[in-house]
Design a protein around this motif. Structure first.
Motif, PDB file in Angstrom:
ATOM      1  N   ASN A 126       0.814  -1.216   0.000  1.00 35.65           N
ATOM      2  CA  ASN A 126       0.000   0.000   0.000  1.00 35.65           C
ATOM      3  C   ASN A 126       0.849   1.268   0.000  1.00 35.65           C
ATOM      4  O   ASN A 126       0.345   2.358  -0.253  1.00 35.65           O
ATOM      5  CB  ASN A 126      -0.892   0.031   1.246  1.00 35.65           C
ATOM      6  CG  ASN A 126      -2.239  -0.655   1.025  1.00 35.65           C
ATOM      7  OD1 ASN A 126      -3.153  -0.061   0.473  1.00 35.65           O
ATOM      8  ND2 ASN A 126      -2.338  -1.904   1.448  1.00 35.65           N
ATOM      9  N   ALA A 128       3.215   2.525  -1.878  1.00 32.69           N
ATOM     10  CA  ALA A 128       3.421   3.319  -3.097  1.00 32.69           C
ATOM     11  C   ALA A 128       2.261   4.287  -3.275  1.00 32.69           C
ATOM     12  O   ALA A 128       2.449   5.452  -3.643  1.00 32.69           O
ATOM     13  CB  ALA A 128       3.551   2.417  -4.315  1.00 32.69           C
ATOM     14  N   ALA A 129       1.047   3.801  -2.996  1.00 30.44           N
ATOM     15  CA  ALA A 129      -0.124   4.669  -3.135  1.00 30.44           C
ATOM     16  C   ALA A 129      -0.121   5.748  -2.060  1.00 30.44           C
ATOM     17  O   ALA A 129      -0.372   6.922  -2.345  1.00 30.44           O
ATOM     18  CB  ALA A 129      -1.393   3.826  -3.052  1.00 30.44           C
ATOM     19  N   VAL A 130       0.182   5.343  -0.827  1.00 29.09           N
ATOM     20  CA  VAL A 130       0.161   6.322   0.270  1.00 29.09           C
ATOM     21  C   VAL A 130       1.214   7.403   0.026  1.00 29.09           C
ATOM     22  O   VAL A 130       0.914   8.602   0.094  1.00 29.09           O
ATOM     23  CB  VAL A 130       0.391   5.618   1.628  1.00 29.09           C
ATOM     24  CG1 VAL A 130       0.542   6.639   2.744  1.00 29.09           C
ATOM     25  CG2 VAL A 130      -0.754   4.653   1.936  1.00 29.09           C
ATOM     26  N   ARG A 133       0.393   9.785  -2.792  1.00 31.77           N
ATOM     27  CA  ARG A 133      -0.623  10.804  -2.516  1.00 31.77           C
ATOM     28  C   ARG A 133      -0.055  11.940  -1.668  1.00 31.77           C
ATOM     29  O   ARG A 133      -0.686  12.972  -1.519  1.00 31.77           O
ATOM     30  CB  ARG A 133      -1.819  10.160  -1.806  1.00 31.77           C
ATOM     31  CG  ARG A 133      -2.650   9.255  -2.703  1.00 31.77           C
ATOM     32  CD  ARG A 133      -3.965   8.846  -2.047  1.00 31.77           C
ATOM     33  NE  ARG A 133      -3.779   7.890  -0.987  1.00 31.77           N
ATOM     34  CZ  ARG A 133      -4.003   6.577  -1.107  1.00 31.77           C
ATOM     35  NH1 ARG A 133      -4.413   6.086  -2.251  1.00 31.77           N
ATOM     36  NH2 ARG A 133      -3.824   5.775  -0.081  1.00 31.77           N
TER      37      ARG A 133
END
Lengths: 398, 433
Positions: A126, A128-130, A133
């Motif tokens: 998770n 990479a997404a966090v 953003r």
């Protein structure tokens, strides 16, 4: 004290100079200070001199690719700090390293040009997404193959490494040639050889290098250029060998469970007071590849093949040829250990799941073990130390 | 079907038929277990049912079995048993319920499942891999990770023809080719590519229909509750993937939903708020959890769960039957990647969902048991709130473990959320005057 040199990666000065011309104890002191410093001064120095940084989350990252582009591969392994800003980005029931790694970036203790995570576990993938953003720079997942047994895995990984190479080229603003890669492989091959020597010492003459000293000497590799790490190890290993130290009547143990989140140095020190830690999986990603990567031929394919075919093990890599409990037994036998300390970071799903397999295998083989959980931010070790001492005494007076 | 429409029995048919199919599935599994036939253990994100059905393997979905123990309120017995065996309270509850199921010889409230003959799974959830390693140790069976690389960074998906996509596709296709002889060895049945074409045809029909069902819920009032009704549909979408019965079920479901849309028949008598659900349902109080929203006029018009727990079937990928293996690889890559995107990179997905479904609010439900889904939700919420001016609710509980489910606390938070929704609506009305 500082010798100005131009290293292969184009950075004019070394970033870690405090240890030079110092006696061994001072060298180790400076290493400990640096490893525990959440402000990462060496990374700051690197950046101040115009260097760029690729932050890579645990466990393994092909650092040679970033190195070949003249960038500093920085191993993100959490930190002992309060995740005041990062806490609000995550839910409950998560391991600490996720939060403190992000905290390092949110608090600007570290600044990056690129962030890479891996599908090592459900939480880490998770990231990479966090991160993506929260930061403008490229944040991505490197999909290391989870079917290590496919005949196509190495070729796939070669393609994946090439994708990372292209991403790194864009950030570095320069091409990464095969010769660049070969140069980096050579630097890292030397580094791997020196780390093998260090771990050989742990196994053969553990009284010459304490668990915490071996740990910090290894960890340094994730936060300074590898050329400098090589210099450090080349200087320190002979000093360790020459150190007047006598073997003591201590239990020889293998420490298992440090492949991702790291136990605090105080915990490693506490264990080292009771036992000789003759092998471990701490920062295993820095020691993942077991031998030299060939310099002939396609460097990316060689690196990919080494990842799959000539590598260590961890609970987060699935390989039918490497059942984890068998690998642990092999590690114990290879280090001539008498017992195992089987730990897991709190809330670490793969680590906690593996504990069951490990303890059942150890029961089957009659290997004594001590089971525990840790957290990088834990500060009290009294209870654990008493339990461990009792465990050790039971073995000593059996 | 026309008669059914005329006498009104079409409404609710999907739920009734879904429940019947589910019972039939478990009866077949129980029969297989009693005959000591071995099953294929698979997971919802990348089940490869299209391929496995051609080898006549009973298909077992341990995730579905585990959630059923929670719905039937016996999960705690299973969790306790696995924890006594050595598994930590802090790992996935589905895994632990399955461990206990295996220790009980496959006994579940719905029937008995066969022992595994093989496990086939993707890396869409890392716990799949650790879970299968448990069966490998328990039974010494072949386990096969069919590794499906996902999206590397938000908004960077590649498509056929792109070198990175082709690198992934070659890898997936090679693995499918390596899996086939393993399945032949396990079952003693030779691979029949025409059978594969047949199951892929059914999967195509199901995919088209599932996509249409999801689209139809844009109707106002919404036609089904994505949380309660949707979970029934998911059961069929997974258990009957690649079968004629599954395809037929979803074609009927489209007919039902089109009828309801045409007649203006909603899932609620009075739909006040259209909500989107993000996360995994609260199975220990499944019906009550939904009621906490529906009693206040809220219904879930869509959910990320319907996307990822259908293995990305929501994209309705259509296989090319001329080249089944390559197309299966491409379909799995596109669909499973989409399933992962709806868990990891869901900001844009949710923003589009809010717009196309005219949503009034978003409900995040991270759970203790599932880090895959839950890890990034708090951060995603921050990000989504910057993109869309929409109320959101963030409530934590679990999908399995009633020890971390507090109905009273949930109700307090949900009631307050609805008060906010109402207040917002009133203020908007005042501004419009």
């Amino acid at each position: 004290m500082t010798t100005k040199v131009t290293m292969d990666n184009g950075i004019a000065e070394r970033v870690f100079t405090e240890w030079r011309d110092q006696p061994l104890d001072e060298v180790l002191y400076h290493c400990r200070e640096l490893v525990e410093d959440p402000d990462y001064p060496t990374v700051r120095r690197w950046r101040d001199r115009g260097g760029k940084v690729v932050g890579h989350f645990q466990v393994y990252f092909p650092e040679e690719i970033a190195h070949a582009a003249g960038m500093l591969p920085l191993k993100l392994r959490g930190a002992t700090l309060e995740a005041t800003q990062a806490d609000s980005r995550f839910g409950s029931y998560l391991c600490s390293i996720l939060k403190t790694s992000l905290e390092l970036a949110l608090s600007r203790r570290i600044e990056l040009e690129m962030f890479v995570t891996h599908p090592i576990c459900d939480a880490a993938r998770n990231l990479a997404a966090v991160w993506g953003r929260n930061f403008q720079y490229p944040c991505q997942i490197l999909y290391l193959p989870q079917n290590a047994n496919s005949s196509h895995a190495a070729q796939y990984l070669r393609g994946e490494y090439d994708r990372v190479r292209r991403a790194v080229e864009e950030i570095a603003g320069r091409p990464v040639t095969e010769d660049d890669l070969r140069g980096s492989l050579a630097v890292f091959n030397e580094n791997r050889a020196l780390l093998r020597e260090l771990y050989g010492m742990k196994r053969e003459t553990p009284w010459q290098v304490s668990a915490e000293d071996a740990y910090v000497l290894t960890a340094m590799g994730g936060m300074i250029p590898r050329e400098e790490h090589n210099e450090l190890l080349r200087a320190v290993l002979p000093l360790l060998r020459e150190r007047p130290a006598k073997a003591q009547d201590r239990i020889r143990v293998v420490f298992e469970g440090g492949f991702c989140e790291q136990p605090p140095l105080d915990l490693i020190r506490a264990i080292g007071r009771s036992c000789y830690v003759v092998d471990d999986d701490l920062l295993i990603g820095l020691r993942w590849i077991l031998d030299d990567v060939p310099l002939d031929g396609d460097p990316l394919l060689n690196l990919a093949t080494a990842y799959l075919e000539n590598s260590s093990y961890s609970p987060v890599q699935h390989d039918l040829r490497k059942p984890k409990e068998d690998m642990l037994l092999e590690r114990i036998a290879g280090a001539n250990a008498q017992a195992a300390i089987v730990t897991a970071a709190k809330m670490c799903e793969p680590g906690l799941e593996e504990q069951v397999a490990y303890t059942r295998a150890l029961d089957r083989e009659g290997v004594p073990y001590f089971v525990s959980e840790f957290e990088e931010n834990m500060t009290s070790f009294d209870h654990l130390e008493i339990q461990l001492e009792t465990f050790v005494e039971n073995l000593l007076f059996e | 079907m026309a008669d059914a429409t005329v006498d009104g029995t079409i409404v609710g048919r999907g739920n009734k038929d879904g429940a019947a199919l589910f019972r039939q599935w478990f009866e077949e599994l129980t029969a297989a277990a009693s005959e000591d036939r071995r099953g294929a253990y698979v997971f919802v994100m990348g089940s490869f049912c299209e391929l496995l059905q051609t080898f006549d393997l009973p298909i077992v979905f341990p995730e579905i079995n585990s959630l059923q123990t929670a719905v039937r309120r016996v999960a705690h017995e299973y969790l306790n048993e696995a924890e006594d065996y050595g598994y930590s309270p802090d790992i996935c509850g589905y895994v632990k319920a399955d461990v206990a199921t295996q220790l009980r010889g496959g006994e579940l409230p719905m029937g008995r499942i066969p022992k595994p003959g093989i496990a086939v799974y993707t890396n869409a959830c890392n716990t799949y891999i650790k879970w299968a390693e448990i069966w490998e140790r328990m039974y010494g069976i072949p386990t096969f990770v069919l590794d499906v690389p996902g999206t590397r960074a938000a908004g960077t998906q590649t498509w056929p023809g792109h070198p990175d996509f082709e690198n992934d596709r070659r890898y997936v296709a090679a693995q499918i080719r390596e899996l086939i002889p393993v399945l032949e060895r396990v079952t003693g049945i030779g691979f029949d590519i025409d059978k594969l074409r047949e199951t892929m045809t059914h999967a195509n029909a199901m995919g088209r229909a599932w996509r249409r069902v999801l689209e139809l819920n844009q109707s106002r009032p919404s036609l089904f509750n994505a949380l309660s009704d949707g979970t029934i549909y998911l059961g069929v979408a997974n258990g009957f993937r690649g079968t004629a019965a599954g395809a037929s079920y979803f074609e009927d479901l489209v007919e039902e939903m089109e009828f309801k849309a045409a007649e203006g028949i909603g899932t609620l008598t009075e739909e006040l708020y259209r909500l989107i659900f993000v996360g995994v349902p609260c199975y220990p109080i499944f019906r009550r959890f939904t009621e906490l929203f529906t009693e206040l006029g809220g219904t879930f018009v869509n959910s990320t769960y319907l996307w990822f727990a259908s293995g990305g079937s929501n994209v309705g990928f259509q296989y090319d039957l001329e080249d089944p293996i390559e197309s299966l690889a491409e379909g799995v890559l596109v669909s499973v990647r989409d399933a992962m995107d709806s868990m990891f990179f869901q900001t844009t997905i949710l923003a589009e969902m809010i717009d196309s479904f005219a949503a009034d609010g978003v409900v995040y439900h991270p759970i203790k048991s599932c880090r895959t889904v839950s890890t990034g939700l708090a951060d995603n919420r921050r990000s989504l709130m910057k993109e869309r001016d929409i109320p959101s609710l963030f409530i934590e509980s679990d999908m399995m473990d009633k020890r971390v489910v507090s109905e009273a606390q949930l109700k307090n938070r949900i009631d307050a959320f609805f008060e906010g929704l109402e207040s917002r609506r009133q203020q908007a009305a005042i501004r419009q005057k």
